[in-house]
Design an enzyme around this catalytic site. Structure first.
Site, PDB file in Angstrom:
ATOM      1  N   ASP A  78      16.261 -22.745  11.102  1.00 21.07           N
ATOM      2  CA  ASP A  78      17.747 -22.527  11.693  1.00 21.07           C
ATOM      3  C   ASP A  78      18.043 -23.669  12.584  1.00 21.07           C
ATOM      4  OD1 ASP A  78      18.569 -19.935  10.388  1.00 21.07           O
ATOM      5  OD2 ASP A  78      16.403 -19.496  11.518  1.00 21.07           O
ATOM      6  N   GLU A 130       5.916 -13.874  10.608  1.00 22.83           N
ATOM      7  CA  GLU A 130       6.476 -14.686  11.501  1.00 22.83           C
ATOM      8  C   GLU A 130       6.055 -14.015  12.672  1.00 22.83           C
ATOM      9  OE1 GLU A 130      11.011 -16.378  12.510  1.00 22.83           O
ATOM     10  OE2 GLU A 130      10.788 -14.694  11.102  1.00 22.83           O
TER      11      GLU A 130
END
Length: 359
Positions: A294, A213
């Protein structure tokens, strides 16, 4: 709503989501409601963002990096205390996902973030399970629950929490479909967690790991080689910076990458949506899914991620058929469920392909 002629097709396309943190779907309105119910004082005295749901949502639009986001993420989940809170959180996600035609979801939760606050593991897991059962009955959405462990906490904590879940039989009875690892990436590389993943392999537990990431492509290789994971969560750096050999390896092994475009842009992992390595994924034949990560914090659920890619890359119906089918085939549900979902995709694709041919 995106302006693409394919928007209604994207909305109707059956979807599988594999990278959604239930705690990351805690919308500011629910956060404030639960804080009031549970007498939790939000830190408005030190951070004016907590003055209202609107001001908090505005703050969410400007994260500097992953750790900046995580600070708010952990404050947010402090309002989750009771069984009803966890069930309400998960059910709200499933309702939103169903409205965007998510047909199967494999959802994460951060066990240690709750147990270290004194919330019993069974309170969290059993409440999420109730929401899963309700969602399947009410919306026809199948789901699997994946327990994530936190990189920034000691290995001993991860081993203890894993042992607790194993001791309760959650992996054996299928309540938990697998184990993953998340939170701060760069200071905590995959080699730190070999003992944990060896324990999971000995139990025959499916595993995944957030890698690549913010960390380098080498973290993806380490997660595969040292941890033996079956899936990579994110992996964007492997496609942006990685060499052809790594990309070819991912394609040949059919390792699913659970990609999160809006998250990558919001956390400055890539500079813009145009940098998202979508063409490299498609051209190399890498299996991947598009996910919301998220969504309460990054401004979009799964459909918003689909739309952002469509507006940037102008994909065809057949491109989206490949993406949708690849995601479904990489799911950890039953073969029967996979087969059913593939047929659903084919039906929608053929319907929309005919409509465009007739225009």
């Amino acid at each position: 709503m995106c302006k693409s002629p394919l928007h209604n097709f994207l909305a109707s396309l059956p979807k599988a989501e594999h990278h959604i943190h239930l705690e990351g779907s805690l919308e500011p309105e629910l956060l404030f409601s639960l804080a009031a119910k549970n007498n939790i004082t939000l830190p408005v005295s030190t951070d004016a963002s907590f003055a209202s749901p609107a001001s908090l949502r505005k703050r969410y639009s400007a994260f500097a990096n992953l750790d900046d986001f995580l600070a708010y993420y952990y404050i947010g989940m402090s309002v989750l205390l009771h069984a009803a809170d966890f069930e309400a959180l998960a059910y709200a996600y499933f309702a939103k996902a169903a409205a965007q035609n998510v047909r199967h979801a494999e959802v994460f939760f951060d066990a240690q973030a709750h147990t270290r606050r004194g919330v019993a593991l069974e309170t969290v897991v059993d409440s999420f399970k109730k929401a899963q059962v309700r969602a399947e009955k009410d919306f026809g959405v199948s789901s699997e629950l994946i327990m994530c462990l936190l990189r920034h906490l000691p290995l001993s904590s991860a081993l203890d929490t894993f042992g607790l879940a194993r001791g309760k039989g959650y992996f054996r009875d299928g309540t938990l479909r697998g184990m993953g690892m998340d939170s701060s990436e760069v200071p905590f590389p995959p080699p730190m967690w070999t003992e944990l993943y060896e324990a999971a392999r000995e139990e025959g537990i499916r595993t995944t790991c957030h890698a690549g990431e913010e960390g380098p492509p080498g973290y993806v290789s380490q997660a595969l080689d040292l941890l033996g994971v079956q899936r990579i969560d994110h992996g964007v750096r492997a496609l942006v910076d990685g060499d052809d050999a790594l990309v070819a390896r991912l394609a040949a092994s059919k390792t699913l990458l659970t990609m999160c475009p809006l998250s990558n842009v919001k956390l400055n992992c890539i500079s813009s949506m145009s940098e998202f390595p979508l063409r490299r994924l498609l051209d190399a034949g890498v299996r991947f899914s598009i996910n919301s990560d998220d969504p309460a914090y990054f401004g979009g659920y799964i459909l918003e991620n689909y739309c952002a890619l469509q507006e940037t890359f102008g994909l065809s119906i057949r491109d989206w058929e490949m993406i949708a089918k690849g995601a479904i085939m990489g799911s950890w549900c039953t073969e029967e469920r996979i087969a059913k979902l593939l047929v659903e995709v084919e039906d929608v694709v053929e319907e929309w392909a005919r409509q465009f041919e007739e225009q």
